[in-house]
Design an enzyme around this catalytic site. Structure first.
Site, mmCIF file in Angstrom:
data_model
loop_
_atom_site.group_PDB
_atom_site.id
_atom_site.type_symbol
_atom_site.label_atom_id
_atom_site.label_comp_id
_atom_site.label_asym_id
_atom_site.label_seq_id
_atom_site.Cartn_x
_atom_site.Cartn_y
_atom_site.Cartn_z
ATOM 1 C CG ASP A 82 81.874 33.723 63.065
ATOM 2 O OD1 ASP A 82 81.505 33.509 61.887
ATOM 3 O OD2 ASP A 82 81.156 33.492 64.062
ATOM 4 C CG HIS A 181 73.583 34.365 63.621
ATOM 5 N ND1 HIS A 181 73.403 35.051 62.444
ATOM 6 C CD2 HIS A 181 74.707 33.635 63.450
ATOM 7 C CE1 HIS A 181 74.377 34.758 61.607
ATOM 8 N NE2 HIS A 181 75.180 33.897 62.187
ATOM 9 N N GLY A 182 71.585 33.023 67.379
ATOM 10 C CA GLY A 182 70.997 33.271 68.688
ATOM 11 C C GLY A 182 69.840 32.318 68.967
ATOM 12 C CG HIS A 209 76.966 31.307 59.980
ATOM 13 N ND1 HIS A 209 77.753 32.274 60.533
ATOM 14 C CD2 HIS A 209 77.679 30.781 58.963
ATOM 15 C CE1 HIS A 209 78.893 32.345 59.873
ATOM 16 N NE2 HIS A 209 78.872 31.449 58.899
HETATM 17 P P1 13P Z 1 74.523 30.513 67.448
HETATM 18 O O1 13P Z 1 74.899 31.610 68.385
HETATM 19 O O2 13P Z 1 73.056 30.523 67.087
HETATM 20 O O3 13P Z 1 74.980 29.172 67.896
HETATM 21 O O4 13P Z 1 75.270 30.843 66.073
HETATM 22 C C1 13P Z 1 76.639 31.049 66.091
HETATM 23 C C2 13P Z 1 77.123 31.507 64.749
HETATM 24 O O5 13P Z 1 76.508 31.266 63.736
HETATM 25 C C3 13P Z 1 78.373 32.251 64.698
HETATM 26 O O6 13P Z 1 78.711 32.676 63.418
#
Ligand code: 13P
Length: 395
Positions: A82, A181-182, A209
């Site tokens: 990833d 993300h996050g 994502h």
């Molecule tokens: P989250 O941490 O927001 O769930 O996203 C994970 C991600 O997109 C990893 O590539």
């Protein structure tokens, strides 16, 4: 045959209106929790390893455990890099056992993103490995608040997506339609109209994502509009963190007391996601349709003329170093017969990740140079055979 071709897995999800969870793992607790959750739900699953996390664990050390667990599992599993940082990262991940690759160059201008992604696709094709590309920009880093890694969301456009897929040949496309993300700041607003148009135009599995923080309804609409892979990490990290905090509040001090139960917390969240995303009970259908991910053993037995034993060992050492860096080579074993009068005194065993590597390896300049300069001149008498693995289930 639980390790399967990720393209077959995601094509099945895309065609049948559900999404496979790609859960980032950062420890063996995560590995156990994710797999246990997917096994309990009889669902396909993607074990994801994000390069942004490689500071927290040793990628080389964890991969043998990930591969062994995937092969032992009764459900279909793929292992994915990833947000890889470069072509070298992708080669390293493949050679450690990943059978799906994403290198994230989405931050670069479109032309550069296309050029770099095409390089990844060309290399991965030679290894039989599917590739995910990303177009548009999803801010943030897994597990950290997006506001610490700002940058405006750059939405994927339909025109650019069409061009990107045609010119790179990616198998799956990660799109930017409003997720980060996050942890999210405020309510995420997703552009479903844009997603629907991208899906209709491309017809390939789409990836989201930044799964953490979306509502049940948003997940349903994502999947209705072609999302077949959902990347998910922060919520798992939060669940693990809460276990530790609770133990600490209860007075636990030692490591094992603090971390006990993390696997269960992760398993429960993974099960919730799988139910919500429609993966429950899909394992058998995927196993029927997906190609098992089998390695290939390239075996050479040979005798050496014109080199003494020390020089022969030096030639083998050079071969181990050079050949093991070629994309798709999982392992290079060099061996010597126990008996001096064996019909063939020496052996190579080169383990390829996939039968496609036979051709790309044979033509790879480093293999050609080593074979022509160092090996063939001294190994006139040799037998070379490719063997397909037949081991097909849990052991
Ligand atoms: P989250 O941490 O927001 O769930 O996203 C994970 C991600 O997109 C990893 O590539």
């Amino acid at each position: 045959m639980p390790l399967v071709n990720m393209k077959d897995m995601l094509d099945h999800a895309h065609a049948n209106g559900y999404a496979v969870g790609a859960f980032d793992l950062v420890s063996l607790d995560f590995l156990d929790g994710i797999l246990q959750g997917a096994e309990n739900r009889r669902a396909p699953v993607i074990l994801s390893l994000a390069e942004s996390h490689f500071g927290y664990f040793d990628f080389r050390n964890i991969m043998p455990a990930v591969v062994a667990a995937a092969r032992r599992s009764p459900i279909p599993v793929a292992i994915h890099l990833d947000h890889g940082a470069s072509l070298d990262s992708a080669v390293r991940a493949i050679n450690l056992g990943c059978n799906g690759i994403m290198v994230d160059t989405s931050n670069a201008p479109l032309e550069t993103n296309i050029r770099l992604t095409r390089e990844i696709v060309n290399m991965a094709r030679g290894c039989g490995i599917p590739v995910e590309g990303e177009l548009g920009y999803v801010p943030g880093v897994e597990g950290e608040d997006a506001e610490r890694h700002p940058g405006e969301i750059a939405y994927t456009t339909v025109e650019e997506a069409e061009r990107f897929v045609a010119e790179t040949g990616v198998d799956f496309l990660a799109v930017s339609i409003g997720t980060v993300h996050g942890h999210m700041r405020g309510e995420p607003v997703l552009d479903f109209q844009r997603l629907a148009e991208i899906n209709q135009t491309l017809g390939i599995p789409l990836v989201i994502h930044g799964g953490t923080g979306l509502s049940d309804e948003q997940f349903r609409r994502l999947i209705d509009n072609g999302v077949a892979k959902i990347n998910y990490y922060t919520a798992l990290a939060d669940a693990a963190g809460e276990v530790i905090r609770n133990h600490a509040q209860d007075g636990a001090r030692g490591y094992t007391a603090l971390v006990s139960g993390i696997g269960d917390a992760i398993r429960a969240e993974v099960e919730r996601c799988i139910d919500l995303w429609g993966g429950t009970g899909r394992a058998d259908a995927v196993l029927e349709q997906a190609q098992p991910w089998r390695n290939l053993e390239h075996v050479i037995i040979y005798n050496v003329e014109g080199l003494d034993e020390a020089d022969t060992h030096a030639m083998m050492a050079e071969g181990r170093r050079v050949l093991s860096a070629i994309p798709g080579v999982l392992e290079v074993v060099t061996a010597q017969a126990l008996k001096e009068d064996a019909a063939y005194r020496y052996a190579w065993l080169v383990r390829f990740c996939h039968p496609a590597v036979v051709d790309s390896y044979r033509d790879h300049p480093d293999h050609v140079a080593f074979a022509d300069r160092r090996f063939r001149p001294v190994a006139g008498k040799r037998i070379s055979i490719d063997y397909q693995d037949v081991e097909d289930s849990c052991s």
